[in-house]
Every structure is written in C-alpha cells, then in structure tokens.
Design a protein around this motif. Structure first.
Motif, short mmCIF file in Angstrom:
data_model
loop_
_atom_site.label_atom_id
_atom_site.label_comp_id
_atom_site.label_asym_id
_atom_site.label_seq_id
_atom_site.Cartn_x
_atom_site.Cartn_y
_atom_site.Cartn_z
N SER A 20 85.49 37.12 148.47
CA SER A 20 84.50 36.07 148.27
C SER A 20 83.48 35.99 149.42
O SER A 20 82.50 35.27 149.32
N ILE A 23 79.83 36.65 148.52
CA ILE A 23 79.29 35.57 147.70
C ILE A 23 78.97 34.37 148.58
O ILE A 23 77.93 33.72 148.41
N THR A 26 75.74 35.02 150.39
CA THR A 26 74.61 34.81 149.49
C THR A 26 74.31 33.33 149.35
O THR A 26 73.15 32.89 149.42
N VAL A 252 72.25 33.85 143.14
CA VAL A 252 73.25 32.83 142.80
C VAL A 252 73.07 32.36 141.37
O VAL A 252 74.03 32.23 140.60
N LEU A 255 74.39 34.70 138.85
CA LEU A 255 75.86 34.73 138.78
C LEU A 255 76.43 33.70 137.81
O LEU A 255 77.49 33.89 137.23
#
Lengths: 278, 352
Positions: A20, A23, A26, A252, A255
């Motif tokens: 993670s 992520i 980001t 983001v 996603l």
C-alpha cells in the motif's frame, strides 16, 4: 501458542505496508502543490493543497496539453467498462446457453471456434481490427471503442462449464412445466448463474477499465479520452515540468471506480461462497 | 382421468434396439408399475410416454387422444423425477406453482391449488422454504405436490423412491399408493425394486431386454410367471430352476433322478425337455424328497434361508420356517401345487 501465532501476522502486516506504500505516496502527493514535488521531495505527511488539486483535476485537467478534465475521462471510462462488461456477459451467457442446451449442426465447430479465439489476444489482431474499424468509420466513437472488445471466449467457456453442471432433469422438468427455451433461460439458468455473473462482472469491469492500447489507437478526440490513456498523456517526455500534484489527484480518482465495483459485488461473492445451491 | 394406450412402441438409439414393440392398455385410474433390471428399457419407455424422448415407431394415446407428436407440456401429464428436479432457487410454493404460472392461470387459482395440494401432502408449513432446507422425504413430497397441482391426466414416476433411506422408502411407498387411490389418476411407476413393484401396482409390466415379458397383476406374476426370466426376477430369494424331462404328461423326472407329480398334468408334453421352477418358500422338510447338502444358513428370525446343493451338484435354495440346526443335511419335499414348468429351449411357461 500465542507467540508463534504472531509471526504470520507480522508478515502479513509487512506485506500490506509494502503493497500500500505507493498508493499512500500517491494520496499524499495529491495534497501538495506542484513545486513541493518538483523540488524532488517526497513528502510523507499530507499537505494543505488537496482541495485545489482535486478541483483542477476534476474540472480542467492538467499536464502539458492542459488535457481533458477528469470528470469527462471518468465518464468515458465508466461507459466503456460498463458496456464491455455487460456486453461480454450477455453475449457469453447466450452463446454458452446455445452450445450447452441445444443440439444443432456445427455445435462443436462453434464451440471450438470460440475456444480458439482465446489464443488470440487483442494485440495480435490489432492491425486488422483497426483497419475494419476505419472502414466502418467507427474511429473516434464509443462504438468503435467497445465493439472489438465486447465478445469474450473466456467468459463463454466459464459459463459453458457452469451450465454443464446444471442437472439435465431441470431441463426436462421445465419441458413438462411447459417452459420454452428462453423462459427456461430466464427463470432457471439465469437465477442459478447469478453469483458467477457477479464474479465475472468484477473481473470484466476491471479488464475494461484498464484497457490502454486499443483506446490509445482508436480515439484521437479529446472528448472521448479514457482516464487510463489520459493519465499517461499527462506525464510529459521530460522536456517540461510535470504537474505531479494534479496527476496524482487524477490517479486517485482513476482508482476509485474499480474499488467501488469490488466492494459493491463483494456481498455476492460471499453469498456465492456460503450458499451452495444445487 | 384418462386411459393410456401404447401401440407397438419401438425405440432405436443408432444401431441399438432398446424397445422391441411395447403394447399396453392402461385403464382409467389404474396404477401400472414397470419393473425390470437396469438397461431393460423401462426408463426409456416412461420417457417416451412423457414426450421427453420420441419413439422410433408406434403410437401413444392418452384418454383416446393421439399425443405421439405432441410436446411434453401439451400431453397433460406430470412427472416425478428420481432426484426430484426441484428448482433450487425457487421456494416450495414457486416450485409447485411454476407450471401453472406458465400456463397463465389466474393468481388466485394457483394459490388455492397449491394450498390444496400442500394440505393433502402435509407440507403447508414448508411453502416458504427453499428445497435445500428440506429433508429427503419432504423434497419427495414437494415433487409429488408439483405433479398434483397440475391436475394431470397421467402421473409418471421415474424411480422416485430410490434416493430415500430404507425406512422412509416404505413410508413413502404406502403414501404414494394411498394418494394415487384417492386422486384416482392413471399412473405409470418405474422401479427396479420388486418389492415396490409388488406392493404398488394394480398391474405389473415386467420388462426384459426391451420387451414386456409379462403384463399381469402382482399376484399373477408371482404365482404364474410367464417365463423363467420373470420367475427368477420376481420373488426373493429367487426361484430354483432344475433341469428335468416330462416322463408322462403329469410326471416330471428331474435330471438328478427324483420324480415329482404335477397336480394338473400338461397334455401332450411327454418326453419334452423342461426346466422345473420351485420357489424356495415351497420347499418343506419331509421324510423323503430332494436331498440337500447344506452350505450356508441365513437366519432371518421368523424363517431361515438355506443354501445348498443336491447330490448331482445343482444349487438349491429353500426358505424354511423357524430355526434350522447347522451342519445337518435335509430332505425337502416341494409343494406339488406350486411347481412351475417351463420349456427348456424358450423358457416360456408351459404349465397351467
């Protein structure tokens, strides 16, 4: 006993952290302004610019070309992924139904023809497909984007395997009940395959959402840009500074829909695992 | 309520002839049991009557109407399957109502018919459940209920009891019989179990290699089997078959040397090579008779099954009342009223 049980958890937590971390970067990156990231700092704590970054990405886009706003690209991607997933499911349900429950001349030839296309990924047939789409003047249309990807041999094969586990007595009981083939399809086959459909929908939606090569080729019109292609186009070739804050905000947002679909369909997965109806 | 007539039903799968011409007339309200070993064509015959399979040749009439070319749904029949074939995603009510819903019956009538059938079968409290929440016996009842609500001219049962445990099978057997009598619907019942066949049927059709070996009432099949196959198939333990010759019209000379006298002589049979059939229960201990060297005793409580050999090596089984002491040889006398004489060549019954 207790102490030994801790290690698997440690490994799992470590794995989750590693997985993670990008992520997280980001997410954090999307809350700073362009110059912070441009300096080469990789901030690990949230900054104050989240709102303006997301507003810019959502409303006007960013990058070298001052591209398409994310809201439009998201809508395009959503339309494409939904059409591909729904189309694939409808077509493979019907073709698997035909192959399993009907005896018609050339049935096995049809089955093998479908099966063999499994071996041909999009990339192999991309030039002839492009040619066909140009001749049909479907370049720069949603139809041109979706139609070449709308049939799925894998899904047909999966449904065929599932339909073959439906006891033949159901077909016979339905015949005695007076249900015609499509009635049988709607009242018996479809309700029984609902968990399979849900599982496939998730996989096919994500497959559609992540399409890159084909949209890149067939779409030149900025108004039909999909988010995955648009996101890549936002990153420049190195001759100018990238607006990483806007790019990360867009990433983001790109996603979220697949995550949403997975969460939404999870209920059906669990239902499919708990209930063994047959 | 209808009659069923089968006229010369033949069925071929490729080169294999499965049915060799079956003729059968079933009276209104009659329960016919089709019984036979696996592969005799009994299920194929039922499926042809149901319309799920088409006959290669022949004609089917239900209530005098020729249905040979009709679809199953148009034949006004109901079928109970071996594994019940209840739709797993529908509730009991929906399962029972499905056929009526397709026929387009008004909702109120569907509900009243289902409620009535549920009451008859004592499954009213299960209507909201799914099939997987039911026990085997309850599923069986629902399958019956699904057949009953259709108010068909003809019930077809395809070995519906073979998935139940032994005790439940006996209960459901009696229940099916009671229900069939009460509703007085003409029925065909396929089974491989001879006890089921004997207890359920008004008449039996004993099938053998695609032919109806005998069509008769259960007692007649038992007491006057048409050939050696039927004789050996119906009755447990199986009938003993002893090679013999007709010495006179009324005297049988066994190959092992004994002579037996028939109650009713068979005119003109002197010198004919025959097979003599004796059921194990028609042998009793006596001062003189067939000598039996005992090989195995099977005590069943009220009676004992004795397996042994005669001096010439022919196997013989007897069912004797009470206990039989082990390790003794027996002298057995056949009940002369229950001797069955079959032609040695054709196996057909020649005694009256």
């Amino acid at each position: 006993m207790r102490a030994r049980n801790i290690w698997p958890h440690v490994w799992l937590v470590l794995g989750v952290l590693i997985f993670s971390f990008p992520i997280y970067i980001t997410l954090i990156g999307s809350t700073h302004d362009a110059s912070t990231i441009g300096r080469g700092d990789v901030p690990l704590l949230p900054g104050p610019h989240a709102l303006e970054n997301y507003a810019q990405a959502w409303g006007s886009g960013g990058g070298r070309y001052m591209g398409t706003p994310a809201v439009q690209m998201l809508a395009n991607s959503l339309a494409m992924a939904l059409l591909i997933a729904a189309g694939k499911i409808v077509i493979s349900l019907l073709s698997a139904f035909a192959v399993v429950f009907f005896r018609f001349p050339g049935r096995m030839i049809c089955f093998w023809a479908i099966f063999i296309t499994l071996m041909l990924p999009v990339e192999v047939r991309i030039i002839p497909t492009f040619e066909v789409m140009v001749n049909l003047s479907l370049v720069n249309t949603m139809a041109g984007l979706v139609i070449p990807l709308i049939a799925s041999a894998t899904a047909t094969l999966l449904f065929r395997q599932f339909f073959m586990t439906i006891p033949p007595e159901f077909v016979e009981a339905a015949k005695i009940d007076g249900a015609g083939p499509m009635r049988f399809f709607k009242d018996v086959v479809l309700p029984l395959s609902i968990t399979n459909i849900a599982a496939l929908f998730v996989i096919l939606f994500i497959y559609g959402w992540n399409q890159y090569l084909w949209p890149l080729l067939i779409i030149n019109d900025r108004g039909l840009e999909t988010i995955i292609v648009g996101l890549t186009k936002m990153i420049g070739g190195g001759d100018s500074q990238n607006e990483w804050n806007v790019i990360m905000a867009t990433a983001v947002m790109a996603l979220l829909p697949p995550v949403g679909v997975v969460l939404l369909m999870q209920r059906w997965f669990i239902k499919g695992l708990v209930e063994t109806e047959k | 309520m209808a009659t069923l007539n089968l006229r010369g039903i033949k069925k071929r799968f490729g080169d294999t002839q499965v049915l060799h011409g079956i003729d059968l007339d079933v009276a209104d309200g009659e329960m016919i049991v089709i019984v036979g070993a696996s592969g005799c064509g009994k299920s194929t015959l039922l499926r042809i009557v149901s319309g799920l399979e088409s006959a290669t040749e022949g004609q089917i009439l239900i209530g005098g109407r020729d249905v040979t070319a009709l679809e199953p749904a148009e034949r006004d029949i109901a079928m109970v399957f071996q594994n019940y074939a209840l739709y797993p995603h529908m509730s009991v009510f929906q399962n029972m109502a499905y056929g009526l819903k397709i026929r387009g019956l008004p909702k109120a009538e569907i509900e009243s018919r289902v409620a009535e059938a549920a009451k008859l079968l004592d499954i009213g409290h299960l209507l909201d459940r799914k099939p997987r929440q039911l026990s085997g016996g309850q599923r069986q009842r629902v399958a019956m209920g699904r057949a009953i609500v259709r108010e068909p001219h003809l019930f077809l049962f395809d070995e519906p009891l073979s998935n139940l445990d032994a005790k439940l099978r006996v209960t459901m057997r009696a229940e099916i019989r009671r229900l069939q009598r009460r509703l007085a619907v003409t029925s065909l019942f396929v089974t491989h179990d001879q006890v089921e066949a004997m207890t359920l049927g008004d008449r039996l059709v004993v099938m053998h290699q695609g032919r109806a070996a005998q069509v008769a009432s259960p007692m007649e099949v038992w007491s006057k089997p048409a050939d050696t196959y039927v004789a050996g198939f119906i009755g447990s333990p199986s009938m003993n078959f002893l090679p013999a010759t007709m010495e006179q019209d009324g005297v049988v000379l066994l190959d092992s040397g004994e002579r037996l006298t028939l109650v009713t002589p068979i005119p003109g049979s002197t010198g004919r090579a025959v097979t003599l059939g004796i059921r194990p229960e028609h042998l009793s201990p006596a001062e003189a008779g067939l000598a039996l060297r005992v090989e195995l005793l099977e005590p069943l409580g009220s009676e004992t099954v004795v397996h042994g050999r005669m001096p010439d090596g022919t196997a013989l089984t007897a069912k004797l009342p009470g206990m039989v002491p082990e390790g003794t040889d027996l002298l057995l006398r056949p009940d002369s009223a229950w001797l069955h004489v079959f032609d040695r060549e054709t196996g057909r019954r020649i005694s009256a």
